[in-house]
Design a protein around this motif. Structure first.
Motif, PDB file in Angstrom:
ATOM      1  N   GLY A 249      -1.350  10.346  -1.226  1.00  0.00           N
ATOM      2  CA  GLY A 249      -2.347   9.436  -0.677  1.00  0.00           C
ATOM      3  C   GLY A 249      -1.877   8.002  -0.723  1.00  0.00           C
ATOM      4  N   ALA A 250      -2.278   7.228   0.285  1.00  0.00           N
ATOM      5  CA  ALA A 250      -1.859   5.830   0.365  1.00  0.00           C
ATOM      6  C   ALA A 250      -2.383   5.026  -0.827  1.00  0.00           C
ATOM      7  CB  ALA A 250      -2.337   5.218   1.676  1.00  0.00           C
ATOM      8  N   LEU A 251      -3.617   5.321  -1.268  1.00  0.00           N
ATOM      9  CA  LEU A 251      -4.183   4.573  -2.395  1.00  0.00           C
ATOM     10  C   LEU A 251      -3.419   4.868  -3.684  1.00  0.00           C
ATOM     11  CD1 LEU A 251      -6.346   2.666  -3.422  1.00  0.00           C
ATOM     12  CD2 LEU A 251      -7.869   4.639  -3.752  1.00  0.00           C
ATOM     13  N   THR A 252      -3.024   6.127  -3.871  1.00  0.00           N
ATOM     14  CA  THR A 252      -2.234   6.495  -5.049  1.00  0.00           C
ATOM     15  C   THR A 252      -0.925   5.711  -5.083  1.00  0.00           C
ATOM     16  OG1 THR A 252      -3.172   8.725  -5.117  1.00  0.00           O
ATOM     17  CG2 THR A 252      -1.058   8.404  -6.210  1.00  0.00           C
ATOM     18  N   ALA A 253      -0.251   5.644  -3.929  1.00  0.00           N
ATOM     19  CA  ALA A 253       1.016   4.921  -3.854  1.00  0.00           C
ATOM     20  C   ALA A 253       0.802   3.423  -4.071  1.00  0.00           C
ATOM     21  CB  ALA A 253       1.683   5.180  -2.505  1.00  0.00           C
ATOM     22  N   TYR A 254      -0.277   2.863  -3.521  1.00  0.00           N
ATOM     23  CA  TYR A 254      -0.537   1.430  -3.654  1.00  0.00           C
ATOM     24  C   TYR A 254      -0.797   1.064  -5.115  1.00  0.00           C
ATOM     25  CZ  TYR A 254      -2.800  -3.106  -3.171  1.00  0.00           C
ATOM     26  OH  TYR A 254      -3.136  -4.435  -3.299  1.00  0.00           O
ATOM     27  N   ARG A 255      -1.572   1.881  -5.806  1.00  0.00           N
ATOM     28  CA  ARG A 255      -1.857   1.598  -7.217  1.00  0.00           C
ATOM     29  C   ARG A 255      -0.582   1.679  -8.059  1.00  0.00           C
ATOM     30  NH1 ARG A 255      -7.468   5.120  -7.682  1.00  0.00           N
ATOM     31  NH2 ARG A 255      -8.883   3.470  -6.901  1.00  0.00           N
ATOM     32  N   ALA A 256       0.276   2.668  -7.760  1.00  0.00           N
ATOM     33  CA  ALA A 256       1.542   2.774  -8.476  1.00  0.00           C
ATOM     34  C   ALA A 256       2.409   1.547  -8.217  1.00  0.00           C
ATOM     35  CB  ALA A 256       2.270   4.045  -8.051  1.00  0.00           C
ATOM     36  N   TYR A 257       2.394   1.075  -6.991  1.00  0.00           N
ATOM     37  CA  TYR A 257       3.146  -0.123  -6.598  1.00  0.00           C
ATOM     38  C   TYR A 257       2.679  -1.325  -7.426  1.00  0.00           C
ATOM     39  CZ  TYR A 257       5.703  -2.719  -2.895  1.00  0.00           C
ATOM     40  OH  TYR A 257       6.600  -3.467  -2.175  1.00  0.00           O
TER      41      TYR A 257
END
Length: 345
Positions: A249-257
């Motif tokens: 998910g895009a939100l998962t990747a954004y939070r990891a970023y």
């Protein structure tokens, strides 16, 4: 005078990475699950492992030679009943003995590289048993990690603290047989990624299961608006990890970023190589999240933008991402050191 040739290395360690004889590859590269394998060669090893695993409430894959089933059958059966996966270890003999004693089908086998021979692999394949992936030297989402029984009490809390979820190899999400592309990807990492890291002094900040940043100290150059030679820190993404997180998910990747930017701030404060860095920058297609995080964007000269864009397209092809990036033109994003530390430190 002739120079003696070194003996040719057997091809099977490479071929199993490509799926020979049904060898397994691993699981989802963006999930926190880590296939934990524990070699238990003696009754003492088994007792020590089971005590540590019960204390931590963790289930794993126990690698054991079939002879152990003959020596301590009750303990082997108890390990299987506790939810651990029983896998063979070493020379593949007496598989039925191990299977009957454990009371569960033996579907996987651990082999050292030296034991990866055609005869051993063919014997396992004839019984429908798949070779386990060769273990990763460091924890990586979706891969396997081998931990000796005596190290479990120390390693398990650390893995959990880093966000990993240790599980038996059979329980890895998306566990699958290897395919030729997996071998090609590993060779690419060795020949391109690893060499790049060594040549440019790239420091991985990827201990956590969802960490995606790497960083290198280097002198500033155009188009950074700093005097040439000013010490700066350049950001690099851990591409396979980010691709895996993006599929969740895009939100998962954004939070990891975002969490990974805090890792960079910690490195700026603690790592001697970065003490003099006056700014943080990256050349990236993911400049949107960096702009939202306080970075200033600078356009690249057209030729350099085209070359970086070509490189990023190649990386997307290599790592298999199917998501088209929201930005198609790479840009330079930068922030002064103190501003970065105030915001992310």
């Amino acid at each position: 005078m002739s120079v003696p040739r070194s003996p040719a290395r057997p091809p099977w360690p490479l071929l199993t990475r490509a799926g020979a004889f049904g060898a397994l590859h691993g699981g989802h590269p963006g999930a926190p699950h880590l296939g934990l394998t524990v070699p238990v060669l003696t009754a003492a090893d088994l007792g020590e492992a089971l005590a540590a695993l019960a204390q931590a409430q963790v289930r794993v894959t126990l690698l054991m030679p079939p002879a152990l089933a003959r020596q301590v059958p009750d303990e082997v059966r108890a390990a299987a009943q506790a939810g651990h996966e029983i896998a063979g270890w070493g020379t593949p003999t007496d598989l039925p003995l191990l299977e009957v004693t454990a009371g569960q089908p033996i579907t996987a086998w651990g082999l050292e590289e030296a034991d990866l021979t055609r005869a051993h692999l063919a014997r396992l394949a004839a019984r429908g048993v798949r070779p386990l992936p060769l273990p990763s030297p460091t924890p990586e989402p979706g891969l396997t990690l081998r931990v000796p029984p005596g190290d479990l009490a120390r390693v398990l809390p650390r893995l959990k603290g880093l966000g990993y979820r240790p599980v038996p190899a059979r329980d890895l999400p998306d566990l699958r047989p290897a395919v030729p592309r997996d071998l090609l990807l590993q060779l690419y990492r060795r020949l391109v990624d690893d060499r790049f890291e060594r040549a440019h002094g790239v420091m991985p900040l990827t201990e956590r299961a969802d960490a995606v940043m790497r960083v290198a100290a280097r002198p500033a150059a155009a188009p950074l608006p700093l005097p040439p030679g000013t010490p700066v820190a350049e950001l690099h993404l851990h591409s396979p990890r980010l691709v895996g997180l993006t599929t969740r998910g895009a939100l998962t990747a954004y939070r990891a970023y975002q969490r990974s930017l805090r890792d960079v701030a910690r490195a700026l404060r603690e790592r001697p190589e970065l003490q003099g860095a006056q700014a943080v920058f990256a050349v990236t297609l993911f400049h949107g999240p960096l702009a939202q995080s306080g970075f200033t964007l600078v356009p690249l000269p057209p030729l350099r933008a085209w070359m970086y864009g070509l490189g990023f397209r190649l990386m997307r092809l290599v790592y298999g991402t199917t998501n088209t990036p929201s930005e198609t033109e790479p840009k330079l994003a930068w922030m002064e050191r103190e501003a970065f530390l105030r915001r992310h430190g």
